[in-house]
Design a protein around this motif. Structure first.
Motif, PDB file in Angstrom:
ATOM      1  N   LEU A 173      94.376  38.249 161.905  1.00 31.31           N
ATOM      2  CA  LEU A 173      94.341  38.815 160.561  1.00 31.31           C
ATOM      3  C   LEU A 173      93.478  40.073 160.530  1.00 31.31           C
ATOM      4  CD1 LEU A 173      93.840  35.557 158.447  1.00 31.31           C
ATOM      5  CD2 LEU A 173      95.978  36.690 159.047  1.00 31.31           C
ATOM      6  N   PRO A 174      94.043  41.198 160.081  1.00 31.40           N
ATOM      7  CA  PRO A 174      93.213  42.403 159.934  1.00 31.40           C
ATOM      8  C   PRO A 174      92.207  42.248 158.802  1.00 31.40           C
ATOM      9  CG  PRO A 174      95.523  42.837 159.362  1.00 31.40           C
ATOM     10  CD  PRO A 174      95.430  41.410 159.732  1.00 31.40           C
ATOM     11  N   ALA A 175      91.118  42.988 158.897  1.00 28.71           N
ATOM     12  CA  ALA A 175      90.095  42.949 157.852  1.00 28.71           C
ATOM     13  C   ALA A 175      90.696  43.358 156.516  1.00 28.71           C
ATOM     14  CB  ALA A 175      88.944  43.885 158.218  1.00 28.71           C
ATOM     15  N   GLY A 176      90.213  42.750 155.441  1.00 22.64           N
ATOM     16  CA  GLY A 176      90.734  43.091 154.117  1.00 22.64           C
ATOM     17  C   GLY A 176      90.146  42.221 153.032  1.00 22.64           C
ATOM     18  N   LYS A 177      90.607  42.461 151.828  1.00 25.56           N
ATOM     19  CA  LYS A 177      90.115  41.749 150.650  1.00 25.56           C
ATOM     20  C   LYS A 177      91.051  40.575 150.323  1.00 25.56           C
ATOM     21  CE  LYS A 177      88.457  44.248 147.331  1.00 25.56           C
ATOM     22  NZ  LYS A 177      88.371  45.178 146.184  1.00 25.56           N
ATOM     23  N   VAL A 178      90.452  39.433 150.027  1.00 23.16           N
ATOM     24  CA  VAL A 178      91.218  38.237 149.648  1.00 23.16           C
ATOM     25  C   VAL A 178      90.941  37.939 148.174  1.00 23.16           C
ATOM     26  CG1 VAL A 178      91.715  35.816 150.146  1.00 23.16           C
ATOM     27  CG2 VAL A 178      90.950  37.343 151.987  1.00 23.16           C
ATOM     28  N   ARG A 179      91.999  37.926 147.381  1.00 25.09           N
ATOM     29  CA  ARG A 179      91.886  37.558 145.963  1.00 25.09           C
ATOM     30  C   ARG A 179      92.411  36.139 145.785  1.00 25.09           C
ATOM     31  NH1 ARG A 179      93.547  42.898 146.151  1.00 25.09           N
ATOM     32  NH2 ARG A 179      92.179  44.378 145.082  1.00 25.09           N
ATOM     33  N   VAL A 180      91.640  35.302 145.079  1.00 26.27           N
ATOM     34  CA  VAL A 180      91.968  33.880 144.971  1.00 26.27           C
ATOM     35  C   VAL A 180      92.314  33.553 143.518  1.00 26.27           C
ATOM     36  CG1 VAL A 180      91.163  31.535 145.398  1.00 26.27           C
ATOM     37  CG2 VAL A 180      90.373  33.404 146.866  1.00 26.27           C
ATOM     38  N   TYR A 181      93.439  32.826 143.339  1.00 27.45           N
ATOM     39  CA  TYR A 181      93.916  32.428 142.012  1.00 27.45           C
ATOM     40  C   TYR A 181      94.173  30.928 141.990  1.00 27.45           C
ATOM     41  CZ  TYR A 181      95.003  37.444 141.644  1.00 27.45           C
ATOM     42  OH  TYR A 181      94.931  38.818 141.646  1.00 27.45           O
ATOM     43  N   LYS A 182      94.236  30.382 140.768  1.00 22.04           N
ATOM     44  CA  LYS A 182      94.643  28.985 140.586  1.00 22.04           C
ATOM     45  C   LYS A 182      95.371  28.876 139.256  1.00 22.04           C
ATOM     46  CE  LYS A 182      92.993  24.209 140.271  1.00 22.04           C
ATOM     47  NZ  LYS A 182      91.832  23.302 140.231  1.00 22.04           N
ATOM     48  N   ALA A 183      96.450  28.072 139.262  1.00 20.79           N
ATOM     49  CA  ALA A 183      97.250  27.910 138.045  1.00 20.79           C
ATOM     50  C   ALA A 183      96.559  26.971 137.069  1.00 20.79           C
ATOM     51  CB  ALA A 183      98.635  27.370 138.396  1.00 20.79           C
ATOM     52  N   ASP A 184      96.537  27.366 135.787  1.00 24.70           N
ATOM     53  CA  ASP A 184      96.026  26.520 134.708  1.00 24.70           C
ATOM     54  C   ASP A 184      97.088  25.486 134.350  1.00 24.70           C
ATOM     55  OD1 ASP A 184      94.406  25.564 132.755  1.00 24.70           O
ATOM     56  OD2 ASP A 184      94.611  27.265 131.395  1.00 24.70           O
ATOM     57  N   GLY A 185      96.775  24.631 133.371  1.00 24.25           N
ATOM     58  CA  GLY A 185      97.715  23.591 132.965  1.00 24.25           C
ATOM     59  C   GLY A 185      99.051  24.136 132.498  1.00 24.25           C
ATOM     60  N   ASP A 186      99.060  25.352 131.914  1.00 24.01           N
ATOM     61  CA  ASP A 186     100.321  25.936 131.462  1.00 24.01           C
ATOM     62  C   ASP A 186     100.944  26.838 132.518  1.00 24.01           C
ATOM     63  OD1 ASP A 186      98.587  28.019 131.496  1.00 24.01           O
ATOM     64  OD2 ASP A 186      98.792  28.561 129.375  1.00 24.01           O
ATOM     65  N   GLN A 187     100.449  26.705 133.772  1.00 25.45           N
ATOM     66  CA  GLN A 187     100.956  27.421 134.934  1.00 25.45           C
ATOM     67  C   GLN A 187     100.653  28.927 134.927  1.00 25.45           C
ATOM     68  OE1 GLN A 187     102.157  25.736 137.669  1.00 25.45           O
ATOM     69  NE2 GLN A 187     101.400  24.067 136.365  1.00 25.45           N
ATOM     70  N   SER A 188      99.784  29.367 134.038  1.00 21.62           N
ATOM     71  CA  SER A 188      99.339  30.762 134.102  1.00 21.62           C
ATOM     72  C   SER A 188      98.242  30.876 135.154  1.00 21.62           C
ATOM     73  CB  SER A 188      98.822  31.223 132.737  1.00 21.62           C
ATOM     74  OG  SER A 188      97.733  30.424 132.321  1.00 21.62           O
ATOM     75  N   GLN A 189      98.272  31.958 135.934  1.00 20.18           N
ATOM     76  CA  GLN A 189      97.328  32.133 137.026  1.00 20.18           C
ATOM     77  C   GLN A 189      95.973  32.627 136.505  1.00 20.18           C
ATOM     78  OE1 GLN A 189      97.675  31.400 140.242  1.00 20.18           O
ATOM     79  NE2 GLN A 189      99.820  30.739 140.112  1.00 20.18           N
ATOM     80  N   ILE A 190      94.920  31.966 136.960  1.00 21.05           N
ATOM     81  CA  ILE A 190      93.554  32.359 136.620  1.00 21.05           C
ATOM     82  C   ILE A 190      92.880  32.915 137.875  1.00 21.05           C
ATOM     83  CG2 ILE A 190      91.333  31.611 135.694  1.00 21.05           C
ATOM     84  CD1 ILE A 190      93.647  31.419 133.698  1.00 21.05           C
ATOM     85  N   PHE A 191      92.270  34.072 137.763  1.00 21.22           N
ATOM     86  CA  PHE A 191      91.574  34.702 138.880  1.00 21.22           C
ATOM     87  C   PHE A 191      90.246  33.985 139.118  1.00 21.22           C
ATOM     88  CE2 PHE A 191      88.677  38.280 140.233  1.00 21.22           C
ATOM     89  CZ  PHE A 191      89.159  38.367 141.532  1.00 21.22           C
ATOM     90  N   LEU A 192      90.044  33.460 140.342  1.00 24.61           N
ATOM     91  CA  LEU A 192      88.832  32.706 140.666  1.00 24.61           C
ATOM     92  C   LEU A 192      87.747  33.573 141.302  1.00 24.61           C
ATOM     93  CD1 LEU A 192      90.356  29.422 142.165  1.00 24.61           C
ATOM     94  CD2 LEU A 192      89.789  29.944 139.783  1.00 24.61           C
ATOM     95  N   GLY A 193      88.151  34.607 141.996  1.00 23.62           N
ATOM     96  CA  GLY A 193      87.179  35.459 142.669  1.00 23.62           C
ATOM     97  C   GLY A 193      87.800  36.108 143.887  1.00 23.62           C
ATOM     98  N   GLU A 194      87.002  36.892 144.593  1.00 19.58           N
ATOM     99  CA  GLU A 194      87.511  37.591 145.769  1.00 19.58           C
ATOM    100  C   GLU A 194      86.397  37.767 146.786  1.00 19.58           C
ATOM    101  OE1 GLU A 194      88.971  41.203 144.054  1.00 19.58           O
ATOM    102  OE2 GLU A 194      87.014  42.191 144.103  1.00 19.58           O
TER     103      GLU A 194
END
Length: 454
Positions: free
Chosen positions: A329-350
């Motif tokens: 894996l080349p170096a880079g930024k990882v953005r992490v998400y998780k789906a809420d109860g209504d399946q909308s994505q919430i940004f958790l951090g990076e």
């Protein structure tokens, strides 16, 4: 012959330069570009050129504005021994209204204003306003914004519309040649971006990878063979041109791998399996590999010497084939998400990752725990002698969550040390670091106490 420059706005002028570039060869070309991660690109350009026998001047256009002219490699693939490069000039003084006007200082020109007035006289200055010395009215200063067009006695020489390599070639074979040229340029680089979607019980993530190519080099690369080099390439001199800010693009899932990866020297090479066009002043995003589902381990870490209150939340994964990954894996930024109860994505951090070989662990610090609090304080200090002392420390952790958790407590010790008392077991990670793994019940509290002798 009179040549007229028509000024549409009084600032930007247009002029026919067909006489200037008439000796530019019509060229069919194939382009390949290898892009590095430290603002560097290697351009490989193969063109068909019609050459005459003997010495001749050739204008090689469509080169990058940030080209390093000293890095140019040139040869005829058709007849390698028949063509010799005698001289090279890199011309980058591009045409503009001010540059054209400056070439006529102290010459007689005719100027037409938007109001219909005509002025004829010696051009004295073009700094700000145009200043003419006329026979009848003396010195005249005319605003550039009020100029409709200007007539000149002849077409100015030495003007170019785009950066150009001007070569003096010697050829012993006339006819069509397949010419190979390569050069280094700045103003182009790439970086990796990752999107991770955490599942409901936070045991797995779907990880997709994208590469973003930022081309500010000053030219387009049409239908180019594209290679990306991941690794730290050493450069003797590496000035950094200014880049333009850009709005980051949101990644979407990819259906199939586009890049072939292989080890090359001490780097990793990613080759796009199709031609791609990279425009100047463009950010292009390409999928690096299809979405991979891989297990993760959620961890809590507390380092009170660095942040007294905060407990870090870490998502740890292993880059292995067994876990559905295994690609370097080349170096880079990882953005992490998780789906809420209504399946909308919430940004958790990076977080940012370094170049990561296969089978290595990847810790992602996505944020700090809201419901877990740490507190660190020195409980005691004794100066035992001029050469020794004793310190006692106390770390308290409070868990306000509805489930039991484990927290890794990290402590840093310096010099020659020995822990003589400890309330909990610890692991010596290295010469200066110890870690305690502390379980804490829901709505519970745990205190770590230890005494170290230096």
């Amino acid at each position: 012959m009179i040549k007229r420059i028509i000024c549409a706005t009084g600032i930007i002028c247009f002029v026919s330069l067909s006489l200037i570039i008439s000796n530019t060869i019509a060229q069919e070309k194939q382009v390949a570009i290898t892009i590095y991660q430290n603002n560097l690109g290697l351009v490989h350009d193969v063109r068909k050129m019609e050459l005459a026998k003997g010495n001749q001047e050739i204008r090689f256009t469509d080169v990058a504005s940030f080209i390093d002219p000293t890095s140019v490699h040139f040869k005829s693939l058709t007849a390698p021994g028949a063509v010799t490069l005698l001289e090279q000039n890199y011309e980058y003084d591009l045409v503009s209204s001010e540059k054209i006007l400056k070439k006529y200082i102290d010459q007689v020109v005719q100027l037409f204003t938007k109001e219909g007035k005509i002025f004829e006289g010696k051009l004295l200055s073009v700094s700000g306003n145009i200043v003419l010395e006329t026979k009848d009215e003396g010195i005249q200063s005319i605003s550039m914004a009020n100029v409709q067009n200007i007539d000149f006695p002849k077409l100015p020489t030495g003007l170019i519309t785009r950066p150009t390599l001007v070569w003096l070639l010697s050829s012993t074979k006339a006819g069509k040649h397949l010419m190979e040229t390569s050069y280094l340029t700045e103003g182009i680089d790439w970086h990796a971006e990752y999107v991770a979607a955490v599942n409901d019980d936070e045991t797995k993530i779907d990880l997709s990878a994208w590469v973003s190519i930022n081309n500010q080099s000053g030219t387009d690369y049409e239908n180019a063979k594209l290679k990306l080099v991941a690794g730290d390439v050493n450069r003797a001199v590496s000035p950094q041109p200014k880049r333009r800010d850009h709005e980051e693009m949101r990644a979407m899932q990819a259906a199939a791998p586009q890049f072939e990866e292989k080890t090359f020297f001490e780097y990793h090479l990613y080759t796009l399996q199709r031609a791609a066009t990279v425009r100047n002043n463009q950010i292009k995003q390409l999928s690096l590999f299809p979405t991979a589902t891989t297990p993760i381990k959620k961890k809590y870490e507390y380092d009170g010497s660095k942040n007294e209150k905060k407990v870090n939340v870490i998502l740890e994964l292993v880059n292995s084939e067994k876990n559905g990954m295994g690609l370097p894996l080349p170096a880079g930024k990882v953005r992490v998400y998780k789906a809420d109860g209504d399946q909308s994505q919430i940004f958790l951090g990076e977080d940012k990752i370094d170049h990561t070989p296969k089978d290595e662990k990847i810790p992602l610090h996505v944020g700090d725990a809201f419901d877990v609090v740490g507190e660190r304080k020195q409980a005691n200090y004794k100066q035992l002698s001029k050469q020794s002392r004793e310190e006692s420390w106390q770390i308290t952790l409070r868990n306000h969550k509805k489930e039991e958790i484990e927290v890794v407590v990290r402590e840093h010790l310096w010099g020659d040390w020995e822990i003589r008392e400890s309330s909990h077991a610890y692991i010596k990670k290295d010469a200066n670091t110890v870690e305690f793994l502390i379980p804490i019940k829901k709505d519970g509290e745990e205190t770590v106490k230890y005494t170290v002798w230096y």
